[in-house]
Motif scaffolding. Structure first.
Motif, PDB file in Angstrom:
ATOM      1  N   GLY A 187       0.804  -1.219   0.000  1.00 17.17           N
ATOM      2  CA  GLY A 187       0.000   0.000   0.000  1.00 17.17           C
ATOM      3  C   GLY A 187       0.832   1.261   0.000  1.00 17.17           C
ATOM      4  O   GLY A 187       0.359   2.330   0.377  1.00 17.17           O
ATOM      5  N   GLY A 188       2.104   1.133  -0.437  1.00 17.34           N
ATOM      6  CA  GLY A 188       2.995   2.286  -0.500  1.00 17.34           C
ATOM      7  C   GLY A 188       3.977   2.306   0.653  1.00 17.34           C
ATOM      8  O   GLY A 188       3.865   1.557   1.636  1.00 17.34           O
TER       9      GLY A 188
ATOM     10  N   ILE B 221       5.977   4.076  -5.112  1.00 12.65           N
ATOM     11  CA  ILE B 221       6.501   4.290  -3.756  1.00 12.65           C
ATOM     12  C   ILE B 221       5.505   5.098  -2.943  1.00 12.65           C
ATOM     13  O   ILE B 221       5.267   4.816  -1.765  1.00 12.65           O
ATOM     14  CB  ILE B 221       7.871   4.995  -3.809  1.00 12.65           C
ATOM     15  CG1 ILE B 221       8.920   4.071  -4.449  1.00 12.65           C
ATOM     16  CG2 ILE B 221       8.321   5.423  -2.410  1.00 12.65           C
ATOM     17  CD1 ILE B 221      10.243   4.752  -4.749  1.00 12.65           C
ATOM     18  N   GLY B 222       4.928   6.120  -3.556  1.00 10.90           N
ATOM     19  CA  GLY B 222       3.844   6.854  -2.919  1.00 10.90           C
ATOM     20  C   GLY B 222       4.254   8.000  -2.028  1.00 10.90           C
ATOM     21  O   GLY B 222       3.491   8.395  -1.124  1.00 10.90           O
ATOM     22  N   ALA B 223       5.439   8.586  -2.245  1.00 11.87           N
ATOM     23  CA  ALA B 223       5.859   9.733  -1.437  1.00 11.87           C
ATOM     24  C   ALA B 223       4.955  10.929  -1.693  1.00 11.87           C
ATOM     25  O   ALA B 223       4.340  11.054  -2.754  1.00 11.87           O
ATOM     26  CB  ALA B 223       7.308  10.093  -1.755  1.00 11.87           C
ATOM     27  N   ASP B 224       4.882  11.823  -0.721  1.00  8.20           N
ATOM     28  CA  ASP B 224       4.058  13.032  -0.854  1.00  8.20           C
ATOM     29  C   ASP B 224       4.682  14.027  -1.824  1.00  8.20           C
ATOM     30  O   ASP B 224       3.968  14.741  -2.537  1.00  8.20           O
ATOM     31  CB  ASP B 224       3.888  13.697   0.517  1.00  8.20           C
ATOM     32  CG  ASP B 224       3.247  12.757   1.506  1.00  8.20           C
ATOM     33  OD1 ASP B 224       2.017  12.680   1.530  1.00  8.20           O
ATOM     34  OD2 ASP B 224       3.986  12.072   2.250  1.00  8.20           O
TER      35      ASP B 224
ATOM     36  N   GLY C 250      -4.899   7.027  -2.677  1.00  5.71           N
ATOM     37  CA  GLY C 250      -5.937   7.860  -2.097  1.00  5.71           C
ATOM     38  C   GLY C 250      -5.485   9.224  -1.628  1.00  5.71           C
ATOM     39  O   GLY C 250      -6.237   9.929  -0.953  1.00  5.71           O
ATOM     40  N   TYR C 251      -4.259   9.609  -1.972  1.00  2.00           N
ATOM     41  CA  TYR C 251      -3.785  10.955  -1.656  1.00  2.00           C
ATOM     42  C   TYR C 251      -2.936  11.455  -2.818  1.00  2.00           C
ATOM     43  O   TYR C 251      -2.480  10.673  -3.656  1.00  2.00           O
ATOM     44  CB  TYR C 251      -2.985  10.983  -0.344  1.00  2.00           C
ATOM     45  CG  TYR C 251      -1.809  10.030  -0.304  1.00  2.00           C
ATOM     46  CD1 TYR C 251      -0.559  10.408  -0.792  1.00  2.00           C
ATOM     47  CD2 TYR C 251      -1.943   8.747   0.216  1.00  2.00           C
ATOM     48  CE1 TYR C 251       0.515   9.543  -0.768  1.00  2.00           C
ATOM     49  CE2 TYR C 251      -0.872   7.868   0.245  1.00  2.00           C
ATOM     50  CZ  TYR C 251       0.360   8.272  -0.244  1.00  2.00           C
ATOM     51  OH  TYR C 251       1.418   7.402  -0.221  1.00  2.00           O
ATOM     52  N   GLU C 252      -2.726  12.753  -2.866  1.00  2.00           N
ATOM     53  CA  GLU C 252      -2.020  13.351  -3.990  1.00  2.00           C
ATOM     54  C   GLU C 252      -0.510  13.384  -3.751  1.00  2.00           C
ATOM     55  O   GLU C 252      -0.043  13.302  -2.617  1.00  2.00           O
ATOM     56  CB  GLU C 252      -2.535  14.773  -4.239  1.00  2.00           C
ATOM     57  CG  GLU C 252      -3.982  14.809  -4.709  1.00  2.00           C
ATOM     58  CD  GLU C 252      -4.423  16.194  -5.135  1.00  2.00           C
ATOM     59  OE1 GLU C 252      -3.572  17.110  -5.171  1.00  2.00           O
ATOM     60  OE2 GLU C 252      -5.613  16.357  -5.444  1.00  2.00           O
ATOM     61  N   GLN C 253       0.222  13.509  -4.841  1.00  2.00           N
ATOM     62  CA  GLN C 253       1.665  13.705  -4.795  1.00  2.00           C
ATOM     63  C   GLN C 253       2.005  15.037  -5.452  1.00  2.00           C
ATOM     64  O   GLN C 253       1.351  15.461  -6.404  1.00  2.00           O
ATOM     65  CB  GLN C 253       2.391  12.581  -5.538  1.00  2.00           C
ATOM     66  CG  GLN C 253       2.280  11.214  -4.879  1.00  2.00           C
ATOM     67  CD  GLN C 253       2.975  10.143  -5.715  1.00  2.00           C
ATOM     68  OE1 GLN C 253       2.602   9.905  -6.854  1.00  2.00           O
ATOM     69  NE2 GLN C 253       3.979   9.489  -5.139  1.00  2.00           N
TER      70      GLN C 253
END
Length: 376
Positions: free
Chosen positions: A77-78, A137-140, A184-187
């Protein structure tokens, strides 16, 4: 991502602001501990949150791509979920690691073919697949794929490299538009200014990067061996051009003094392996100078590690005990030193923020630079 600029120092370019992402607020100026492979080396996540307490940490695309690999990260999930970290993460695109593999890589217009430092297997990074890897990876905050030039670097090479970095940026931007967010969130995407230590190239690159209109911007290719004065000169050139309403990230910098001097030039975000790497070698940073805890002079010094008591280890252990741990090669010594150094770096940037908001930054900065430029 949003950035609110709260205050600018009247006697320098130092700024205090707040970055807000889906994983919370980042108060700037900020130091980001380096968690290259999904961990800040030697520090539990509980210690990281409670004792060091950063708003954001950094991971690395090159290393995470090789281990544990993106397939594992996606199943988890990242990276946030994989390492149990619910605050902000920034990922470096791997450009610096490609630079450091100079004997094991080939750079072409398409991208970079490189040999893994782990098993010698061959891989290719392109602007497109680096964006895909960072989505997974899903970093912000994610970085553009660039080439970090060495120092020294001749003018023609620096110029060609800068233009290729700009072309790669165009490809990064175009490809990102095709990639949906995964978790489910933005980068947020930051491009990178290059140009080595040539003023005109830095100006050209900063103008181009500013024209892209990204939510934040980074400065790369510094802290690669150039004198500090050249680093500051190039930073000054670039911050004069990059938009004031966007956060500015100086990559891979540096010593506590480097950080304060670059805050004074308008930088908001920093990362560096120095506090953790030097800690593992027995070097402690303090507000009054640098301590080599391995020196015999600390053998019977039973005073606290640091009377400022920034983190709990500073008064829990004595200098003599910490020296003993290093002398017997006990890993606890490296852990204690790491917590101390990271705590100090976070204290330094947070105190800088307080001084900026109070209108006293310049006087405080000049005093701190003199104090810290000592070997204790």
């Amino acid at each position: 991502m949003t950035f609110d600029l709260l205050s600018t120092d009247k006697n320098s370019q130092a700024r205090a602001g707040t970055i807000t992402t889906d994983h919370g607020k980042i108060e700037t100026p900020i130091f980001m501990p380096v968690g290259t492979v999904g961990t800040v080396k030697g520090v539990h996540q509980r210690e990281l949150k409670q004792d060091i307490n950063p708003d954001i940490i950094l991971g690395n695309t090159y290393h995470l791509y090789l281990r544990p690999q993106t397939e594992i990260l996606e199943k988890a999930g990242g990276l946030h979920k994989f390492m149990n970290w619910d605050r902000n993460i920034l990922t470096d695109s791997g450009g610096y690691q490609v630079y450091s593999l100079s004997s094991n890589r080939k750079i072409k217009e398409e991208g970079v073919k490189f040999k893994s430092h782990i098993d010698g297997s061959m891989h290719t990074f392109t602007p497109e697949n680096v964006m895909e890897i960072q989505r997974t990876i899903g970093a912000d905050i994610i970085m553009a794929f660039d080439e970090c030039t060495p120092y020294p670097c001749d003018y023609q090479y620096a110029r060609r490299s800068m233009h290729m970095t700009h072309r790669w940026l165009e490809r990064c931007v175009a490809h990102l538009k095709k990639l949906p967010f995964k978790y489910g969130y933005e980068q947020t995407f930051f491009p990178i200014v290059q140009g080595s230590t040539y003023k005109d190239l830095r100006q050209q690159s900063a103008d181009y990067i500013a024209s892209v209109g990204a939510d934040g911007n980074a400065i790369g290719g510094l802290s690669v061996g150039e004198p500090a004065e050249e680093m500051y000169a190039m930073t000054d050139v670039v911050t004069a051009i990059l938009p004031k309403e966007k956060p500015r990230y100086l990559m891979g910098v540096g010593t506590p003094i480097n950080i304060l001097e670059n805050i004074a030039l308008g930088i908001d975000m920093f990362d560096c392996v120095m506090p953790t790497r030097n800690a593992r070698n027995g070097m402690l940073f303090t507000a009054h100078g640098t301590i080599n805890i391995k020196n015999a002079k600390w053998k019977d010094d039973f005073s606290p590690i640091d009377e400022m008591d920034i983190t709990w280890v500073d008064t829990e252990y004595s200098k003599a005990y910490l020296r003993h741990l290093f002398s017997v090669n006990e890993f606890l010594g490296k852990q204690i030193a790491t917590i101390h150094n990271l705590g100090f770096y976070l204290w330094l940037t947070r105190e800088a923020r307080k001084q900026i908001l109070a209108g006293t930054f310049r006087v405080w900065k000049d005093k701190m630079v003199k104090q810290m430029d000592k070997r204790l």
